[in-house]
Write a protein that holds these residues in place. Structure first.
Motif, PDB file in Angstrom:
ATOM      1  N   ALA A 126       0.839  -1.190   0.000  1.00  6.76           N
ATOM      2  CA  ALA A 126       0.000   0.000   0.000  1.00  6.76           C
ATOM      3  C   ALA A 126       0.882   1.251   0.000  1.00  6.76           C
ATOM      4  O   ALA A 126       1.879   1.318   0.716  1.00  6.76           O
ATOM      5  N   THR A 127       0.500   2.224  -0.814  1.00  8.20           N
ATOM      6  CA  THR A 127       1.244   3.486  -0.871  1.00  8.20           C
ATOM      7  C   THR A 127       0.307   4.640  -0.556  1.00  8.20           C
ATOM      8  O   THR A 127      -0.903   4.581  -0.815  1.00  8.20           O
ATOM      9  N   LEU A 128       0.883   5.693   0.000  1.00  8.42           N
ATOM     10  CA  LEU A 128       0.112   6.891   0.330  1.00  8.42           C
ATOM     11  C   LEU A 128       1.061   8.079   0.278  1.00  8.42           C
ATOM     12  O   LEU A 128       2.127   8.064   0.891  1.00  8.42           O
ATOM     13  N   GLY A 129       0.687   9.106  -0.474  1.00  6.24           N
ATOM     14  CA  GLY A 129       1.516  10.295  -0.581  1.00  6.24           C
ATOM     15  C   GLY A 129       0.678  11.493  -0.996  1.00  6.24           C
ATOM     16  O   GLY A 129      -0.562  11.421  -1.050  1.00  6.24           O
ATOM     17  N   PHE A 130       1.328  12.585  -1.317  1.00  6.94           N
ATOM     18  CA  PHE A 130       0.641  13.830  -1.651  1.00  6.94           C
ATOM     19  C   PHE A 130       1.380  14.508  -2.795  1.00  6.94           C
ATOM     20  O   PHE A 130       2.595  14.690  -2.736  1.00  6.94           O
ATOM     21  N   SER A 131       0.639  14.862  -3.850  1.00  7.27           N
ATOM     22  CA  SER A 131       1.261  15.491  -5.011  1.00  7.27           C
ATOM     23  C   SER A 131       0.321  16.549  -5.590  1.00  7.27           C
ATOM     24  O   SER A 131      -0.730  16.204  -6.134  1.00  7.27           O
ATOM     25  N   PRO A 132       0.698  17.830  -5.450  1.00  2.00           N
ATOM     26  CA  PRO A 132       1.888  18.330  -4.772  1.00  2.00           C
ATOM     27  C   PRO A 132       1.769  18.173  -3.256  1.00  2.00           C
ATOM     28  O   PRO A 132       0.662  18.042  -2.730  1.00  2.00           O
ATOM     29  N   VAL A 162      -6.155  19.128  -0.502  1.00  2.00           N
ATOM     30  CA  VAL A 162      -4.966  18.271  -0.428  1.00  2.00           C
ATOM     31  C   VAL A 162      -5.147  17.145  -1.453  1.00  2.00           C
ATOM     32  O   VAL A 162      -6.150  16.428  -1.425  1.00  2.00           O
ATOM     33  N   HIS A 163      -4.201  17.012  -2.371  1.00  2.00           N
ATOM     34  CA  HIS A 163      -4.268  15.969  -3.394  1.00  2.00           C
ATOM     35  C   HIS A 163      -3.555  14.727  -2.901  1.00  2.00           C
ATOM     36  O   HIS A 163      -2.347  14.740  -2.677  1.00  2.00           O
ATOM     37  N   ILE A 164      -4.305  13.652  -2.713  1.00  2.00           N
ATOM     38  CA  ILE A 164      -3.757  12.387  -2.212  1.00  2.00           C
ATOM     39  C   ILE A 164      -3.447  11.462  -3.380  1.00  2.00           C
ATOM     40  O   ILE A 164      -4.243  11.324  -4.309  1.00  2.00           O
ATOM     41  N   THR A 165      -2.273  10.837  -3.342  1.00  2.00           N
ATOM     42  CA  THR A 165      -1.921   9.804  -4.319  1.00  2.00           C
ATOM     43  C   THR A 165      -1.762   8.486  -3.568  1.00  2.00           C
ATOM     44  O   THR A 165      -1.025   8.405  -2.590  1.00  2.00           O
ATOM     45  N   SER A 166      -2.470   7.470  -4.013  1.00  2.00           N
ATOM     46  CA  SER A 166      -2.451   6.198  -3.294  1.00  2.00           C
ATOM     47  C   SER A 166      -2.925   5.078  -4.205  1.00  2.00           C
ATOM     48  O   SER A 166      -3.644   5.313  -5.184  1.00  2.00           O
ATOM     49  N   ASN A 167      -2.533   3.855  -3.878  1.00  2.00           N
ATOM     50  CA  ASN A 167      -3.046   2.681  -4.581  1.00  2.00           C
ATOM     51  C   ASN A 167      -3.947   1.864  -3.659  1.00  2.00           C
ATOM     52  O   ASN A 167      -4.221   0.698  -3.918  1.00  2.00           O
ATOM     53  N   GLU A 216      -4.976  18.298  14.979  1.00  2.00           N
ATOM     54  CA  GLU A 216      -4.190  17.151  14.547  1.00  2.00           C
ATOM     55  C   GLU A 216      -4.996  16.331  13.549  1.00  2.00           C
ATOM     56  O   GLU A 216      -6.144  15.994  13.808  1.00  2.00           O
ATOM     57  N   GLN A 217      -4.399  16.037  12.436  1.00  3.31           N
ATOM     58  CA  GLN A 217      -5.066  15.253  11.401  1.00  3.31           C
ATOM     59  C   GLN A 217      -4.211  14.046  11.030  1.00  3.31           C
ATOM     60  O   GLN A 217      -3.058  14.190  10.633  1.00  3.31           O
ATOM     61  N   PHE A 218      -4.787  12.866  11.183  1.00  7.39           N
ATOM     62  CA  PHE A 218      -4.121  11.636  10.760  1.00  7.39           C
ATOM     63  C   PHE A 218      -4.722  11.188   9.430  1.00  7.39           C
ATOM     64  O   PHE A 218      -5.944  11.157   9.273  1.00  7.39           O
ATOM     65  N   ILE A 219      -3.873  10.850   8.479  1.00  4.17           N
ATOM     66  CA  ILE A 219      -4.304  10.268   7.214  1.00  4.17           C
ATOM     67  C   ILE A 219      -3.487   8.996   7.026  1.00  4.17           C
ATOM     68  O   ILE A 219      -2.256   9.026   7.098  1.00  4.17           O
ATOM     69  N   PHE A 220      -4.165   7.858   6.791  1.00  2.94           N
ATOM     70  CA  PHE A 220      -3.451   6.582   6.755  1.00  2.94           C
ATOM     71  C   PHE A 220      -4.171   5.596   5.861  1.00  2.94           C
ATOM     72  O   PHE A 220      -5.378   5.716   5.607  1.00  2.94           O
ATOM     73  N   THR A 221      -3.426   4.629   5.339  1.00  7.12           N
ATOM     74  CA  THR A 221      -4.040   3.574   4.541  1.00  7.12           C
ATOM     75  C   THR A 221      -4.923   2.720   5.442  1.00  7.12           C
ATOM     76  O   THR A 221      -4.701   2.628   6.643  1.00  7.12           O
ATOM     77  N   SER A 222      -5.917   2.081   4.843  1.00 11.47           N
ATOM     78  CA  SER A 222      -6.887   1.331   5.653  1.00 11.47           C
ATOM     79  C   SER A 222      -6.247   0.169   6.406  1.00 11.47           C
ATOM     80  O   SER A 222      -6.770  -0.262   7.431  1.00 11.47           O
ATOM     81  N   ASP A 223      -5.112  -0.334   5.907  1.00 13.90           N
ATOM     82  CA  ASP A 223      -4.413  -1.395   6.643  1.00 13.90           C
ATOM     83  C   ASP A 223      -3.389  -0.833   7.623  1.00 13.90           C
ATOM     84  O   ASP A 223      -2.656  -1.580   8.260  1.00 13.90           O
ATOM     85  N   SER A 224      -3.356   0.516   7.733  1.00 14.05           N
ATOM     86  CA  SER A 224      -2.461   1.218   8.666  1.00 14.05           C
ATOM     87  C   SER A 224      -0.982   0.956   8.395  1.00 14.05           C
ATOM     88  O   SER A 224      -0.155   1.111   9.290  1.00 14.05           O
TER      89      SER A 224
END
Length: 204
Positions: free
Chosen positions: A34-40, A123-128, A181-189
């Protein structure tokens, strides 16, 4: 109960949406990480178009641990069981923690200080993978809100590439004493980001 070293979220419950389809399609390769990032890597202001850059303070691999409780009879210096005032054996309860072997990558982000006026940010999230962004619950004043432009409500989860929105209220006083505080995470953490937001005031 599963915990995460350096990162714990107790009692967090999120609701998902289940869809049905007549023909099933290949959902993808579940062997992929799992990947998680931000672009930009920034939060873009709707009011004035200013981009507030994301900066990583530190990143680390963190290990999941589980726990169980162990009950033991308490003994005195002579090796005799200790009897309580109620006539019952005194039982000690210990919590034993152990590593599960599952690890996650954790990003601690630098504090972003937002302007005093009310604004909405993109916020633009990039994830698979599927991802979650639980609503911040302050101890004092609620000034930071997850925001969904389509539903005009909160935006708690998504999947794949997408957008996360949040909005702030106007601050007529001094700098906020309690950051958001804001947490952003993949569903499998397996990938997690911890954001901290502050807001200046009109009286600063």
């Amino acid at each position: 109960m599963k915990k995460l070293l350096l990162f714990a979220m107790a009692g967090l419950c999120l609701c998902g949406v289940v869809g049905c389809e007549e023909e099933y399609e290949n959902p993808g390769d579940f062997n992929l990480k799992a990947t998680l990032g931000f672009s930009p890597a920034s939060a873009l202001s709707k009011v004035d178009g200013i981009a507030y850059d994301f900066k990583v303070l530190r990143e680390m691999d963190t290990a999941f641990v589980s726990s169980y409780t162990k009950n033991d009879t308490t003994f005195d210096a002579n090796g005799e069981p200790v009897i309580g005032p109620d006539g019952q054996l005194v039982i000690s309860v210990d919590t034993i923690y152990f590593k599960t072997g599952k690890v996650a990558h954790f990003y601690e982000m630098d504090t972003i200080v937002l302007p005093s006026y009310a604004d909405t940010f993109t916020v633009h999230i990039t994830s698979n993978a599927l991802w979650k962004a639980p609503q911040f619950k302050p101890k004092k004043t609620q000034w930071f809100f997850n925001y969904n432009l389509k539903t005009d409500g909160t935006s708690l989860f998504g999947g794949g590439d997408g957008y996360f929105y949040f909005r702030t209220t106007r601050n007529k006083n001094k700098k906020r004493s309690e950051p958001a505080e804001q947490f952003i995470f993949t569903s499998d953490s397996s990938v997690m980001y911890h954001f901290v937001f502050g807001q200046v005031g009109e009286k600063d």
